[in-house]
Design an enzyme around this catalytic site. Structure first.
Site, PDB file in Angstrom:
ATOM      1  N   HIS A   1       0.839  -1.209   0.000  1.00  0.00           N
ATOM      2  CA  HIS A   1       0.000   0.000   0.000  1.00  0.00           C
ATOM      3  C   HIS A   1       0.877   1.264   0.000  1.00  0.00           C
ATOM      4  CE1 HIS A   1      -3.958  -1.918   0.645  1.00  0.00           C
ATOM      5  NE2 HIS A   1      -3.278  -2.814   1.348  1.00  0.00           N
TER       6      HIS A   1
ATOM      7  N   GLY B   1      -2.409  -4.695  -3.252  1.00  0.00           N
ATOM      8  CA  GLY B   1      -1.397  -5.734  -3.310  1.00  0.00           C
ATOM      9  C   GLY B   1      -0.355  -5.584  -4.394  1.00  0.00           C
TER      10      GLY B   1
ATOM     11  N   ASP C   1      -0.714  -5.208   5.871  1.00  0.00           N
ATOM     12  CA  ASP C   1      -1.711  -6.048   5.208  1.00  0.00           C
ATOM     13  C   ASP C   1      -1.479  -6.143   3.703  1.00  0.00           C
ATOM     14  OD1 ASP C   1      -2.362  -3.284   5.104  1.00  0.00           O
ATOM     15  OD2 ASP C   1      -4.376  -3.792   4.413  1.00  0.00           O
ATOM     16  N   GLU C   2      -1.987  -7.208   3.118  1.00  0.00           N
ATOM     17  CA  GLU C   2      -2.121  -7.393   1.667  1.00  0.00           C
ATOM     18  C   GLU C   2      -0.816  -7.157   0.903  1.00  0.00           C
ATOM     19  OE1 GLU C   2      -6.829  -6.330   1.164  1.00  0.00           O
ATOM     20  OE2 GLU C   2      -5.450  -4.647   1.359  1.00  0.00           O
ATOM     21  N   VAL C   3       0.258  -7.767   1.394  1.00  0.00           N
ATOM     22  CA  VAL C   3       1.544  -7.716   0.697  1.00  0.00           C
ATOM     23  C   VAL C   3       1.650  -8.982  -0.150  1.00  0.00           C
ATOM     24  CG1 VAL C   3       4.043  -7.592   0.972  1.00  0.00           C
ATOM     25  CG2 VAL C   3       2.540  -6.380   2.571  1.00  0.00           C
TER      26      VAL C   3
END
Length: 546
Positions: free
Chosen positions: A292, A320, A356-358
């Site tokens: 992000h 992502g 988050d969301e890597v």
């Protein structure tokens, strides 16, 4: 019960019949009132079938209704507080200012502690220890109203209950005519969880200082005590950092949809913190890393080692795809500068590092990155806070507080393991607590990747049993509000109200004190209050609005 004809024709039988009929009538009225169908109507026009103390959200720990006429605010009413305590005096002044605005009454604030015919705010360290830092006692009778607490924070929470004991018109921004009576009552109250947060995403769409303050006003009424600001994302960077002018010159210029973004100066951020502190909310800032980060990479392309095209301003809502370089020491110099600056501006104990969301970094590299950044947070004197993907690095010297949002079973198992290493958890499951989820398939705003979240869904869950965690692991709850589809406060209100008070009750009230049928009536009574305050809200059909 069965009664024979001979009994009815006797004198004693007729007496029995009269008693039975009166009992049936009384029972019928009681049923009507329980269903919110009292033929006499609400006592003060609040609607929703809930009156007096029975319209308070979150529901207090114990409530005892008294008898008599109650206490009416008049031109003689004063607000008194403890001698020489500036924080208590400020709470009294804040209460008086709000009530003067709606009632038109003078409501002077005095140090004449315990004066009759008024509202008295008293600090009492002799209250039971279980009262805690946020608990309070409130009593109202013919001679006045008294709020006592062990701390100033508890006094403030008590004043928010008092606001709800007054007629809905008490929230008006201009003087109105009303019967400013508080019915006789005794309340003992304290929160279930120490952490009760709400997150506002100011990165996807930028919100001004005044808009953030307005959201704080909504949170304060329902006894939230943390404001989590999601300050950075792919679409924009929202905080000025000394020595890093491109963050605001380039990274802050955009937002989702292509409209202009914005950012907070140091003075802006300090003003948000100050305003929240006066309402006993702790600001939790978030710098989302290592994913992000597209806005960072547009400002400082040297922090991108992906080998792909140079980052460009992003206006969409995909996730992502971005990654700040985890193997370049310049990255850690950057994160260290930002964290040190933000920690110096933030008096609260937490600094959220996202995580988050890597999707473009192997687990070993990801964990090493989170470990290093968490160490920077601790070196700056703060507790590292992360989304549940940081769980493998939680506990011990790593991430100290985890925020669970995921719908993935593997993430839930990782949380259990992290709890075993000493990490604590804030519960924010997307299918229960995400305020940007649509109410149902017909909702115009919001998204639905985690399903739809009705008011009942937001209310009817137990944070202690949502995951299999050791007792005492859950620190509290949070209500995140992502703003992909919400460009302004009007849209935020439509998604937050009425679900925000539902989550407030989940976090504040004892599990045994909560029930959906009773909550529906108390929530309905908030509608006229929001209308008087000028708050927008969604009139969801599952609530019996007046």
């Amino acid at each position: 019960m069965r009664i024979g004809w001979a009994e009815l024709t006797s004198r004693s039988g007729r007496i029995v019949l009269v008693v039975v009929l009166l009992a049936l009538v009384a029972a019928g009225l009681g049923i009507q009132r329980a269903l919110g169908d009292d033929p006499a109507g609400p006592a003060d026009g609040a609607g929703g079938g809930a009156t007096g103390s029975h319209r308070v959200v979150p529901v207090p720990l114990t409530t005892t209704d008294g008898t008599g006429a109650g206490y009416t605010l008049t031109a003689r009413t004063a607000i008194s507080t403890a001698d020489g305590n500036p924080a208590a005096r400020q709470i009294a002044e804040q209460l008086a200012a709000g009530l003067r605005r709606s009632t038109g009454l003078p409501l002077p604030v005095t140090d004449d502690h315990g004066a009759r015919d008024g509202i008295d705010l008293a600090l009492d360290p002799a209250l039971p220890e279980e009262t805690g830092s946020e608990g309070y006692r409130l009593s109202a009778g013919a001679d006045g109203i008294r709020i006592t607490a062990r701390t100033e924070e508890g006094l403030y929470r008590g004043t928010q209950t008092l606001r709800q004991l007054l007629p809905a018109q008490a929230e008006s921004r201009t003087p109105v005519s009303a019967d400013w009576t508080v019915a006789p009552v005794g309340i003992t109250d304290r929160p279930r969880y120490a952490y009760r947060g709400a997150m506002l995403d100011v990165a996807r769409h930028f919100f001004t200082v005044d808009e953030v303050k307005a959201y704080v006003d909504r949170l304060a009424l329902y006894k939230f005590n943390h404001l989590h600001l999601h300050l950075t994302d792919d679409q924009g960077w929202r905080l000025a950092v000394p020595g890093r002018p491109a963050l605001t010159g380039i990274g802050a210029a955009t937002e989702i949809g292509g409209t202009p973004g914005g950012f907070y100066t140091e003075a802006d951020y300090r003003e948000i913190v100050r305003y929240a502190q006066e309402r006993y909310l702790t600001v939790v800032p978030e710098i989302d890393l290592p994913g992000h980060t597209n806005a960072v990479l547009t400002a400082y392309p040297e922090l991108d080692c992906s080998g792909g095209p140079a980052a460009q301003p992003y206006f969409g809502n995909a996730v992502g795809f971005s990654l700040i370089c985890p193997t370049d020491e310049r990255t850690y110099a950057f994160t260290g500068e930002v964290i040190a600056h933000l920690a110096a501006l933030t008096p609260g104990p937490y600094l959220h590092i996202g995580g988050d969301e890597v999707k473009t970094l192997a687990p070993a590299g990801y964990q090493e990155f989170v470990r290093r950044v968490a160490a920077q947070v601790r070196a700056a004197g703060k507790i590292p806070f992360g989304w549940n993907q940081t769980a493998p690095v939680a506990g011990g010297d790593g991430v100290g507080l985890l925020e669970f949002w995921s719908t993935d079973g593997a993430d839930a198992r990782a949380m259990t393991a992290a709890a075993g290493r000493g990490a604590r958890v804030v519960m924010a499951p997307a299918g229960r607590a995400y305020l940007d989820m649509k109410y149902d398939s017909g909702t115009a705003l919001g998204v639905r990747w985690a399903g739809t979240v009705s008011v009942s869904n937001a209310y009817s869950w137990n944070p202690d049993t949502e995951l299999e965690l050791p007792a005492g692991t859950v620190a509290g709850i949070e209500a995140p509000l992502w703003t992909e589809t919400l460009p302004g406060l009007a849209e935020v209100d439509q998604m937050a109200l009425p679900r925000l008070p539902a989550l407030a009750e989940v976090g504040w009230s004892a599990q045994s004190a909560r029930d959906w049928d009773g909550f529906r009536l108390r929530l309905a009574a908030q509608g006229p209050r929001w209308e008087a305050a000028g708050f927008g809200f969604a009139r969801r059909p599952e609530i019996p609005w007046p």
